[in-house]
Scaffold this active site. Structure first.
Site, PDB file in Angstrom:
ATOM      1  N   GLY A  16       0.830  -1.208   0.000  1.00 42.91           N
ATOM      2  CA  GLY A  16       0.000   0.000   0.000  1.00 42.91           C
ATOM      3  C   GLY A  16       0.857   1.248   0.000  1.00 42.91           C
ATOM      4  N   THR A  18       1.684   3.441  -2.139  1.00 41.11           N
ATOM      5  CA  THR A  18       1.315   4.669  -2.851  1.00 41.11           C
ATOM      6  C   THR A  18       0.066   5.307  -2.246  1.00 41.11           C
ATOM      7  OG1 THR A  18       0.018   3.422  -4.479  1.00 41.11           O
ATOM      8  CG2 THR A  18       2.320   3.888  -5.033  1.00 41.11           C
ATOM      9  N   LYS A  50       0.355   7.085  -9.751  1.00 41.24           N
ATOM     10  CA  LYS A  50       0.984   6.052  -8.930  1.00 41.24           C
ATOM     11  C   LYS A  50       2.295   5.581  -9.557  1.00 41.24           C
ATOM     12  CE  LYS A  50      -2.897   4.273  -6.282  1.00 41.24           C
ATOM     13  NZ  LYS A  50      -3.667   3.078  -5.880  1.00 41.24           N
ATOM     14  N   LYS A 144     -10.381  -5.918  11.953  1.00 43.98           N
ATOM     15  CA  LYS A 144      -8.992  -5.811  12.420  1.00 43.98           C
ATOM     16  C   LYS A 144      -8.694  -6.856  13.493  1.00 43.98           C
ATOM     17  CE  LYS A 144      -8.281  -0.971  11.153  1.00 43.98           C
ATOM     18  NZ  LYS A 144      -8.071   0.418  11.597  1.00 43.98           N
ATOM     19  N   HIS A 276     -17.740   6.172  13.964  1.00 43.88           N
ATOM     20  CA  HIS A 276     -16.396   6.341  14.530  1.00 43.88           C
ATOM     21  C   HIS A 276     -16.270   7.725  15.167  1.00 43.88           C
ATOM     22  CE1 HIS A 276     -14.573   3.101  11.623  1.00 43.88           C
ATOM     23  NE2 HIS A 276     -15.445   2.615  12.468  1.00 43.88           N
TER      24      HIS A 276
END
Length: 318
Positions: A16, A18, A50, A144, A276
């Site tokens: 990940g 970029t 990218k 997660k 959140h």
């Protein structure tokens, strides 16, 4: 206390690299002298920005490694090149949510058998403390925790990084959901605006993360980023902004009940993000606990890092 590190710096693979945080991790890894590898999809297509970013990293000494989650063997091959793996794929629903893709990465790390440490894509609220989180936002924390369980069952050495609130998303909009530039006229306070949260500059998140990878004090622990001067309420953030612009903003507020009612009917990704915000800004989930023996605090471990204070961060918007 000076940081304790091994004499030989680990080789690092960033997945990940970029992305929003990933590009900062690559930069920090190179700056701290690590041999740095970046996994990139061979089918990158015509995403010229990218490609140019990857080439700029290559010019600075990074190694570009073709591979992707859709080609499992490429993950194994990439992992075998390094000592440490850091994954920074997105877990933010308003961008994209790919947390469970890491289960294949965990399998690849276990198969390769050479990794000294894995840092999965976390970098926000500690999911282990969010067992009572609301739907639908809890999906982020649940996913997660699925990844954490796989890591620990596979016996893979790890560090989890709880970076709290990214300054770019929170401070630019004075902690108002959906805003990333500060108004010079008015602000909406969430509740009374006095609930404390923790805000960290994204470059500092990357710096602290790379600092931890060869540090035995953070092995199999959670690293919490709590820069002391960046533990602020929304009202305190607004006051810093008012001081900078020399003007008091017109303030209104939204109660907890009004905020929750406003979420209903929005699309799924927005609901996830706003729940959140609810936990952070109404419940104080980032600051309502003490770091125990299972964690370490970054600014105490690495006092040499001169982190960006929120007052200074705000100056760029004046």
């Amino acid at each position: 206390m000076a940081s304790t590190v091994e004499s030989v710096k680990s080789k690092v693979l960033i997945i990940g690299g970029t992305g929003y945080l990933g590009k900062r991790l690559v930069k920090a890894s190179l700056e701290q002298g690590h041999e740095t590898y970046i996994l990139h999809r061979p089918e990158i297509g015509v995403d010229i920005e990218k490609v140019q970013m990857l080439l700029s990293f290559k010019a600075r000494g990074a190694h570009l490694v073709p591979g992707s989650f859709s080609h499992y063997q490429s993950l194994v091959d990439a992992v075998k090149l390094v000592d440490v793996v850091i994954c920074a794929i997105s877990g933010v629903h308003i961008r994209s949510h790919h947390i469970l893709l890491q289960l294949d990465l965990v399998k690849a790390i276990k198969e390769a058998g050479n990794i000294k440490r894995f840092l999965p894509s976390e970098f926000g609220t500690d999911p282990a403390r969010m067992g009572d989180a609301m739907e639908p936002g809890r999906v982020t924390f649940d996913d997660k925790m699925v990844v954490r369980k796989a890591i620990e069952e596979a016996g893979i050495p790890f560090t989890y990084v709880s970076a709290n609130c990214f300054a770019g998303y929170f401070i630019g909009g004075l902690c108002q959901p959906g805003k990333i530039l500060p108004s010079k006229d008015s602000v909406l306070l969430l509740g009374d605006g006095n609930q404390k949260a923790i805000y960290v500059d994204e470059d500092d998140i990357a710096t602290y993360t790379i600092k931890t990878i060869d540090d035995p004090r953070t092995l199999n622990k959670t690293l919490y980023l709590r820069p002391p001067q960046n533990i602020l309420s929304q009202r305190e953030v607004v006051q810093l902004w008012e001081k900078l612009i020399g003007k008091e903003l017109k303030k209104s507020s939204i109660t907890k009940e009004e905020f929750l009612a406003s979420i209903k009917g929005l699309d799924y990704a927005e609901q996830v993000g706003l729940t959140h915000y609810y936990h952070v800004c109404y419940e104080g989930c980032l600051t309502n606990f003490e770091i125990g023996d299972e964690g370490e605090e970054a600014s105490k471990l690495y006092p040499e890092v001169k982190y960006t204070k929120i007052e200074d961060y705000l100056k760029q918007y004046v």
